[in-house]
Design a protein around this motif. Structure first.
Motif, PDB file in Angstrom:
ATOM      1  N   ALA A 146       8.383  29.043  36.770  1.00  0.00           N
ATOM      2  CA  ALA A 146       9.197  30.262  36.693  1.00  0.00           C
ATOM      3  C   ALA A 146       9.607  30.553  35.254  1.00  0.00           C
ATOM      4  CB  ALA A 146      10.430  30.117  37.583  1.00  0.00           C
ATOM      5  N   GLN A 147       9.967  29.525  34.519  1.00  0.00           N
ATOM      6  CA  GLN A 147      10.340  29.722  33.122  1.00  0.00           C
ATOM      7  C   GLN A 147       9.150  30.176  32.280  1.00  0.00           C
ATOM      8  OE1 GLN A 147      12.258  25.867  32.221  1.00  0.00           O
ATOM      9  NE2 GLN A 147      14.168  26.978  31.939  1.00  0.00           N
ATOM     10  N   GLN A 148       8.013  29.532  32.496  1.00  0.00           N
ATOM     11  CA  GLN A 148       6.832  29.897  31.712  1.00  0.00           C
ATOM     12  C   GLN A 148       6.364  31.317  32.028  1.00  0.00           C
ATOM     13  OE1 GLN A 148       5.724  27.934  29.172  1.00  0.00           O
ATOM     14  NE2 GLN A 148       7.512  26.707  29.749  1.00  0.00           N
ATOM     15  N   LEU A 149       6.443  31.700  33.287  1.00  0.00           N
ATOM     16  CA  LEU A 149       6.067  33.063  33.672  1.00  0.00           C
ATOM     17  C   LEU A 149       7.013  34.077  33.042  1.00  0.00           C
ATOM     18  CD1 LEU A 149       4.355  35.027  35.323  1.00  0.00           C
ATOM     19  CD2 LEU A 149       5.882  34.610  37.272  1.00  0.00           C
ATOM     20  N   ALA A 150       8.292  33.768  33.042  1.00  0.00           N
ATOM     21  CA  ALA A 150       9.280  34.668  32.437  1.00  0.00           C
ATOM     22  C   ALA A 150       9.015  34.831  30.942  1.00  0.00           C
ATOM     23  CB  ALA A 150      10.691  34.137  32.680  1.00  0.00           C
ATOM     24  N   LYS A 151       8.566  33.761  30.302  1.00  0.00           N
ATOM     25  CA  LYS A 151       8.168  33.847  28.894  1.00  0.00           C
ATOM     26  C   LYS A 151       7.004  34.820  28.720  1.00  0.00           C
ATOM     27  CE  LYS A 151       9.101  29.510  26.430  1.00  0.00           C
ATOM     28  NZ  LYS A 151       8.422  28.402  25.714  1.00  0.00           N
ATOM     29  N   GLN A 152       5.979  34.639  29.535  1.00  0.00           N
ATOM     30  CA  GLN A 152       4.786  35.477  29.439  1.00  0.00           C
ATOM     31  C   GLN A 152       5.109  36.948  29.665  1.00  0.00           C
ATOM     32  OE1 GLN A 152       2.024  33.806  32.292  1.00  0.00           O
ATOM     33  NE2 GLN A 152       2.146  31.765  31.380  1.00  0.00           N
ATOM     34  N   GLN A 153       6.091  37.193  30.524  1.00  0.00           N
ATOM     35  CA  GLN A 153       6.483  38.568  30.836  1.00  0.00           C
ATOM     36  C   GLN A 153       7.437  39.154  29.789  1.00  0.00           C
ATOM     37  OE1 GLN A 153       8.169  37.755  34.706  1.00  0.00           O
ATOM     38  NE2 GLN A 153       6.274  38.314  35.789  1.00  0.00           N
ATOM     39  N   GLY A 154       7.869  38.344  28.836  1.00  0.00           N
ATOM     40  CA  GLY A 154       8.778  38.822  27.805  1.00  0.00           C
ATOM     41  C   GLY A 154      10.224  38.941  28.259  1.00  0.00           C
ATOM     42  N   LYS A 155      10.547  38.357  29.424  1.00  0.00           N
ATOM     43  CA  LYS A 155      11.911  38.442  29.935  1.00  0.00           C
ATOM     44  C   LYS A 155      12.810  37.369  29.329  1.00  0.00           C
ATOM     45  CE  LYS A 155      10.492  40.613  34.266  1.00  0.00           C
ATOM     46  NZ  LYS A 155      10.497  40.536  35.741  1.00  0.00           N
ATOM     47  N   ILE A 156      12.201  36.282  28.877  1.00  0.00           N
ATOM     48  CA  ILE A 156      12.942  35.266  28.126  1.00  0.00           C
ATOM     49  C   ILE A 156      12.120  34.896  26.905  1.00  0.00           C
ATOM     50  CG2 ILE A 156      13.943  34.361  30.259  1.00  0.00           C
ATOM     51  CD1 ILE A 156      12.213  31.822  29.832  1.00  0.00           C
ATOM     52  N   ARG A 157      12.802  34.383  25.894  1.00  0.00           N
ATOM     53  CA  ARG A 157      12.084  33.934  24.708  1.00  0.00           C
ATOM     54  C   ARG A 157      11.838  32.433  24.738  1.00  0.00           C
ATOM     55  NH1 ARG A 157      14.800  35.929  19.406  1.00  0.00           N
ATOM     56  NH2 ARG A 157      12.743  35.393  18.582  1.00  0.00           N
ATOM     57  N   PHE A 158      12.844  31.676  25.238  1.00  0.00           N
ATOM     58  CA  PHE A 158      12.727  30.229  25.217  1.00  0.00           C
ATOM     59  C   PHE A 158      13.315  29.639  26.493  1.00  0.00           C
ATOM     60  CE2 PHE A 158      13.061  31.636  20.773  1.00  0.00           C
ATOM     61  CZ  PHE A 158      11.815  31.211  20.317  1.00  0.00           C
ATOM     62  N   ALA A 159      12.758  28.475  26.887  1.00  0.00           N
ATOM     63  CA  ALA A 159      13.162  27.801  28.121  1.00  0.00           C
ATOM     64  C   ALA A 159      13.961  26.551  27.805  1.00  0.00           C
ATOM     65  CB  ALA A 159      11.924  27.435  28.942  1.00  0.00           C
ATOM     66  N   GLY A 160      14.982  26.315  28.609  1.00  0.00           N
ATOM     67  CA  GLY A 160      15.813  25.142  28.364  1.00  0.00           C
ATOM     68  C   GLY A 160      16.354  24.525  29.638  1.00  0.00           C
ATOM     69  N   VAL A 161      17.108  23.450  29.453  1.00  0.00           N
ATOM     70  CA  VAL A 161      17.774  22.743  30.550  1.00  0.00           C
ATOM     71  C   VAL A 161      19.189  22.425  30.093  1.00  0.00           C
ATOM     72  CG1 VAL A 161      17.832  20.646  31.959  1.00  0.00           C
ATOM     73  CG2 VAL A 161      15.634  21.714  31.409  1.00  0.00           C
ATOM     74  N   SER A 162      20.174  22.625  30.969  1.00  0.00           N
ATOM     75  CA  SER A 162      21.530  22.163  30.685  1.00  0.00           C
ATOM     76  C   SER A 162      21.815  20.934  31.528  1.00  0.00           C
ATOM     77  CB  SER A 162      22.566  23.264  30.961  1.00  0.00           C
ATOM     78  OG  SER A 162      22.815  23.401  32.350  1.00  0.00           O
TER      79      SER A 162
END
Length: 374
Positions: A146-162
């Motif tokens: 889900a994070q990687q797809l959101a990156k590809q779609q330009g909806k997020i720039r970077f993925a993280g974990v808290s």
């Protein structure tokens, strides 16, 4: 590429809104670090918006030059994102904005992301965190997808974990996994060398490290007369705690909570003011005072409770009330515990099987949480 503040330091001035004179304005020296391989240059003191209810504090933080702001889909039942988005307004593209999802699967994450984009009034999120993960087992392949797809779609720039706990094992795993850009980890002066090493490992792998829980329990909202007031309000301790985290070259920025203008101005002093020997003495004394009260989230108590209680989670929930003065938030988080855990009462046990290696009076503190929230 979005416009980001240049590296180095600059002087700013924190002006009070018209008619507000409760504390004097002070010159602000802004320091920056690069957030891992993201390349983003962020102020070493950012703003955690979780318990902020006054949007003018967020506006003034941005005006003062703070350029990292953190919220989450779950904060204030979604209202926090809406407030943050409105407060940042036209400054959106000059700041780094992060939010989080606690959804348990890909479909839920995607729904949360669309909600976050709407509430924050933006078409992209700079950093999107999986929220509150304690181990590799909490991070499933579909979440990463889900994070990687959101990156590809330009909806997020970077993925993280808290992460609040289990960090000493989780951070090295994240570094080895190689799919995460940023980690938001509980990190403060009370933690041991193993946590230092975990942070260093993450930074060496190119992950940006953001520090939370930097005040080791807070206490700015604790009222005089409460059992914790004398212990947790030693002059200078909170600023020294923030300066202690900022000094670590492996930590790019921090997200202390700020609920009013006084806290904002106090936190800004951590930039451009290195940790002194006096600060170190204050922290050493402060650590001794909070030792029986504050959970360092080291994970040593995992599995020790004979009734299966997640001790560290309960103690963290209690901190929201005792340390931050946020009873409603504490109760909300307590009610998120499993039914069988909420039903447990420490008073029913003849003796406590949990022994904290750092001296926290576990049974007493957990019993207080049960009394407050159950």
């Amino acid at each position: 590429m979005l416009p980001i503040a240049s590296a180095g330091s600059r002087m700013g001035f924190l002006a009070k809104p018209e008619g507000v004179t409760d504390t004097p304005s002070v010159p602000v020296k802004l320091d920056y670090k690069v957030l891992g391989h993201t390349g983003l240059k962020v102020t070493t003191v950012g703003m955690g918006c979780m318990i902020t209810s006054d949007p003018s504090v967020i506006e003034r933080a941005a005006d003062a030059g703070i350029n990292y702001f953190d919220t989450a889909r779950s904060y204030q039942h979604g209202n926090n994102e809406r407030m943050v988005g409105a407060a940042l307004g036209a400054k959106r593209k000059q700041i780094v904005l992060s939010t989080k999802t606690h959804a348990p699967d890909k479909a839920g994450m995607q729904q949360h992301l669309e909600q976050s984009l709407r509430e924050l009034n933006t078409d992209y999120i700079d950093i999107w965190y999986l929220h509150g993960r304690s181990s590799a087992a909490d991070i499933h392949d579909d979440m990463i997808e889900a994070q990687q797809l959101a990156k590809q779609q330009g909806k997020i720039r970077f993925a993280g974990v808290s992460t609040h706990s289990g960090q000493k094992d989780l951070l090295p795993w994240m570094a080895q996994k190689g799919v995460f850009d940023v980690v938001l980890a509980a990190y403060n002066f009370s933690m041991d060398a193993a946590m230092e090493q975990a942070v260093a490992t993450a930074a060496k792998a190119g992950m940006g490290v953001v520090g939370m829980k930097v005040m080791a329990g807070g206490a700015r909202s604790v009222k005089p007369g409460s059992p914790l007031y004398d212990r947790l309000t030693k002059p200078g301790a909170l600023l020294a705690a923030l300066k202690w985290v900022v000094k670590n070259p492996n930590v790019a920025t921090t997200i202390p909570s700020m609920t009013d203008m006084d806290q904002l101005e106090e936190n800004l002093k951590a930039m451009g003011n290195p940790l002194s020997s006096d600060d170190e003495k204050i922290l050493a004394a402060h650590l001794e005072m909070i030792r029986p009260l504050y959970c360092r989230m080291c994970g040593e108590c995992d599995g020790q409770c004979q009734k299966g209680l997640p001790v560290a989670d309960v103690l963290r929930v209690l901190t929201y009330a005792d340390g931050y003065g946020q009873f409603a938030l504490g109760r909300e988080r307590f009610l998120e515990l499993a039914d069988e855990h909420r039903a447990i009462r420490c008073d029913d046990c003849a003796e406590c099987t949990v022994q904290c290696p750092h001296g926290v009076r576990v049974s007493e503190r957990v019993a207080r949480a049960q009394e407050l929230f159950a």
